[in-house]
Design an enzyme around this catalytic site. Structure first.
Site, PDB file in Angstrom:
ATOM      1  N   GLY A  66      -1.552  13.632   8.922  1.00  0.00           N
ATOM      2  CA  GLY A  66      -2.239  12.427   9.377  1.00  0.00           C
ATOM      3  C   GLY A  66      -2.016  11.247   8.439  1.00  0.00           C
ATOM      4  O   GLY A  66      -2.167  11.387   7.232  1.00  0.00           O
ATOM      5  N   ASN A  84      -5.107  10.843  16.054  1.00  0.00           N
ATOM      6  CA  ASN A  84      -6.111  11.751  15.499  1.00  0.00           C
ATOM      7  C   ASN A  84      -7.497  11.116  15.611  1.00  0.00           C
ATOM      8  O   ASN A  84      -7.898  10.333  14.761  1.00  0.00           O
ATOM      9  CB  ASN A  84      -5.766  12.083  14.047  1.00  0.00           C
ATOM     10  CG  ASN A  84      -6.731  13.081  13.443  1.00  0.00           C
ATOM     11  OD1 ASN A  84      -7.721  13.462  14.077  1.00  0.00           O
ATOM     12  ND2 ASN A  84      -6.461  13.508  12.226  1.00  0.00           N
ATOM     13  N   CYS A  90     -10.498  14.459  13.409  1.00  0.00           N
ATOM     14  CA  CYS A  90     -10.606  15.124  12.104  1.00  0.00           C
ATOM     15  C   CYS A  90     -12.082  15.261  11.719  1.00  0.00           C
ATOM     16  O   CYS A  90     -12.796  14.255  11.633  1.00  0.00           O
ATOM     17  CB  CYS A  90      -9.869  14.355  11.016  1.00  0.00           C
ATOM     18  SG  CYS A  90     -10.060  15.175   9.412  1.00  0.00           S
ATOM     19  N   THR A 119      -1.931  26.884  11.059  1.00  0.00           N
ATOM     20  CA  THR A 119      -2.296  27.801   9.973  1.00  0.00           C
ATOM     21  C   THR A 119      -1.264  28.920   9.766  1.00  0.00           C
ATOM     22  O   THR A 119      -1.027  29.334   8.629  1.00  0.00           O
ATOM     23  CB  THR A 119      -3.696  28.393  10.276  1.00  0.00           C
ATOM     24  OG1 THR A 119      -4.607  27.292  10.410  1.00  0.00           O
ATOM     25  CG2 THR A 119      -4.182  29.301   9.180  1.00  0.00           C
TER      26      THR A 119
HETATM   27  C1  FMN Z   1      -4.911  22.342   5.937  1.00  0.00           C
HETATM   28  C2  FMN Z   1      -4.991  21.678   7.270  1.00  0.00           C
HETATM   29  C3  FMN Z   1      -4.761  20.302   7.367  1.00  0.00           C
HETATM   30  C4  FMN Z   1      -4.833  19.660   8.614  1.00  0.00           C
HETATM   31  N1  FMN Z   1      -4.574  18.314   8.702  1.00  0.00           N
HETATM   32  C5  FMN Z   1      -4.596  17.701   9.913  1.00  0.00           C
HETATM   33  C6  FMN Z   1      -4.254  16.319  10.041  1.00  0.00           C
HETATM   34  O1  FMN Z   1      -3.907  15.634   9.075  1.00  0.00           O
HETATM   35  N2  FMN Z   1      -4.325  15.760  11.291  1.00  0.00           N
HETATM   36  C7  FMN Z   1      -4.684  16.492  12.413  1.00  0.00           C
HETATM   37  O2  FMN Z   1      -4.735  15.951  13.513  1.00  0.00           O
HETATM   38  N3  FMN Z   1      -4.955  17.815  12.319  1.00  0.00           N
HETATM   39  C8  FMN Z   1      -4.923  18.428  11.101  1.00  0.00           C
HETATM   40  N4  FMN Z   1      -5.191  19.765  11.021  1.00  0.00           N
HETATM   41  C9  FMN Z   1      -5.512  20.532  12.248  1.00  0.00           C
HETATM   42  C10 FMN Z   1      -4.272  21.281  12.788  1.00  0.00           C
HETATM   43  O3  FMN Z   1      -3.229  20.385  13.101  1.00  0.00           O
HETATM   44  C11 FMN Z   1      -4.647  22.116  14.034  1.00  0.00           C
HETATM   45  O4  FMN Z   1      -5.167  21.259  15.017  1.00  0.00           O
HETATM   46  C12 FMN Z   1      -5.682  23.188  13.746  1.00  0.00           C
HETATM   47  O5  FMN Z   1      -5.512  23.737  12.458  1.00  0.00           O
HETATM   48  C13 FMN Z   1      -5.654  24.332  14.775  1.00  0.00           C
HETATM   49  O6  FMN Z   1      -4.404  24.974  14.810  1.00  0.00           O
HETATM   50  P1  FMN Z   1      -4.075  26.315  13.943  1.00  0.00           P
HETATM   51  O7  FMN Z   1      -5.203  27.278  14.182  1.00  0.00           O
HETATM   52  O8  FMN Z   1      -2.743  26.777  14.438  1.00  0.00           O
HETATM   53  O9  FMN Z   1      -4.025  25.881  12.506  1.00  0.00           O
HETATM   54  C14 FMN Z   1      -5.143  20.427   9.778  1.00  0.00           C
HETATM   55  C15 FMN Z   1      -5.366  21.796   9.666  1.00  0.00           C
HETATM   56  C16 FMN Z   1      -5.291  22.439   8.444  1.00  0.00           C
HETATM   57  C17 FMN Z   1      -5.517  23.921   8.371  1.00  0.00           C
END
Ligand code: FMN
Length: 312
Positions: A45, A126, A129, A265
């Site tokens: 982001g 986004n 968040c 993740t």
């Molecule tokens: C460490 C971390 C940082 C993240 N940073 C962002 C971000 O900057 N912008 C955003 O829209 N989502 C962010 N997310 C959310 C992920 O893009 C995703 O929507 C969410 O983790 C669910 O997917 P997953 O279970 O495959 O991780 C972040 C997630 C994690 C774990």
């Protein structure tokens, strides 16, 4: 075998995208993974200005998942364009830029700046968040907020606009509909679920921010349900995510109604996950005699279940 999918005017070689915040700016992985083999890379982001994020502890492991409160640490849009985009262009990546603002004007300014930058293929907005106090999720939790951000950005960009929705609402499908009504080209969902973990010995929250966002396999069934609900509410493409770790997980999201999926993740567990996901998808297509993966989207068959429901 045709793995390509279309998100509005954006054509992806395959439905697999690296999720925001879980793949750096993409370039960090370039030595290990050919970025052209991914449908797209979604950037961390970006705000207008650099941000430090929250102090540690920012990440905690939880059963079948993780809790994070990074606080949108980032280099800001200008350094991204100067330092990361040229390399991403050279590597042939499809770049979706995740943008965050504290105000409507900041979102619009970011969209304007990125629309003039070479090598940007789409904007992921986004508004979801859970780890920052100002802006962001405040827009994404309301129908009007979602509508206003999307329609304001649509006025200043030719790029596909993809608002990223929060699961921390009662009715995510109505938010998706507000985004569609405002002209969104697609929606992506879900961002992380607001959550908390406490160390019982010290009785302190494990995260410095006290609460954070839950991701990983623990959230997958909820995310699949939300994609299914949104598929019934909107016609625009949906990009699904939440705990995808295998090809079967990715296919489940597509059958529920996602045209493409993001993997977050799972990258922390296995940075080489992409070839396994592609191989698994191709094996499925062979088994089911399918030539186009796009034909799978939204094909969940609820008919017999609905009959059982009515008669019980
Ligand atoms: C460490 C971390 C940082 C993240 N940073 C962002 C971000 O900057 N912008 C955003 O829209 N989502 C962010 N997310 C959310 C992920 O893009 C995703 O929507 C969410 O983790 C669910 O997917 P997953 O279970 O495959 O991780 C972040 C997630 C994690 C774990």
């Amino acid at each position: 075998m045709d793995l390509s999918v279309e998100i509005g005017s954006l054509k992806l070689a395959n439905p697999l995208m690296a999720a925001s915040g879980c793949y750096g700016y993409g370039v960090e992985y370039a030595e290990a993974v050919d970025l052209r083999s991914l449908g797209a890379v979604v950037s961390k982001g970006l705000f207008l200005k650099p941000r430090e994020g929250h102090p540690p502890e920012r990440i905690v492991e939880t059963p079948s998942g993780m809790l994070n409160a990074i606080g949108l640490q980032g280099i800001g849009v200008h350094r991204y364009i100067a330092e990361k985009l040229p390399e991403l262009r050279r590597l042939g990546a499809t770049n979706v830029i995740n943008i965050c603002g504290s105000t409507l004007d900041e979102y619009v300014e970011l969209a304007r700046i990125l629309s003039d930058a070479e090598g940007v293929h789409a904007l992921e907005i986004n508004i979801s968040c859970p780890n920052i106090k100002e802006g962001g999720i405040t827009f994404g939790c309301s129908l009007h907020g979602t509508f206003d951000v999307v329609s304001a950005i649509k006025k200043v960009t030719h790029l596909p606009v993809i608002p990223k929705l929060t699961p921390n609402v009662t009715d995510v499908a109505s938010i998706a509909k507000a985004a569609e009504d405002a002209g969104a080209d697609a929606v992506s969902l879900v961002n992380t679920f607001l959550a908390m973990a406490i160390d019982v010995e010290s009785r302190r929250p494990k995260l410095s921010n006290i609460v954070g966002g839950l991701s990983g396999p623990a959230i997958r069934p909820i995310a699949v349900r939300m994609v299914y609900e949104c598929r019934r509410a909107v016609k625009i493409p949906i990009i699904g995510m939440g705990g995808i770790a295998t090809a079967t997980d990715a296919l489940e999201f597509m059958i529920a109604g996602a045209t493409a999926v993001q993997v977050g993740t799972a990258n922390f567990v296995d940075p080489f996950i992409w070839t396994k996901l592609i191989d698994g998808m191709e094996a499925y297509m062979t088994r089911h005699r399918m030539s186009r993966i796009a034909d799978l989207v939204g094909t969940v068959d609820t008919s017999t279940r609905e009959k059982q429901w009515v008669s019980s």
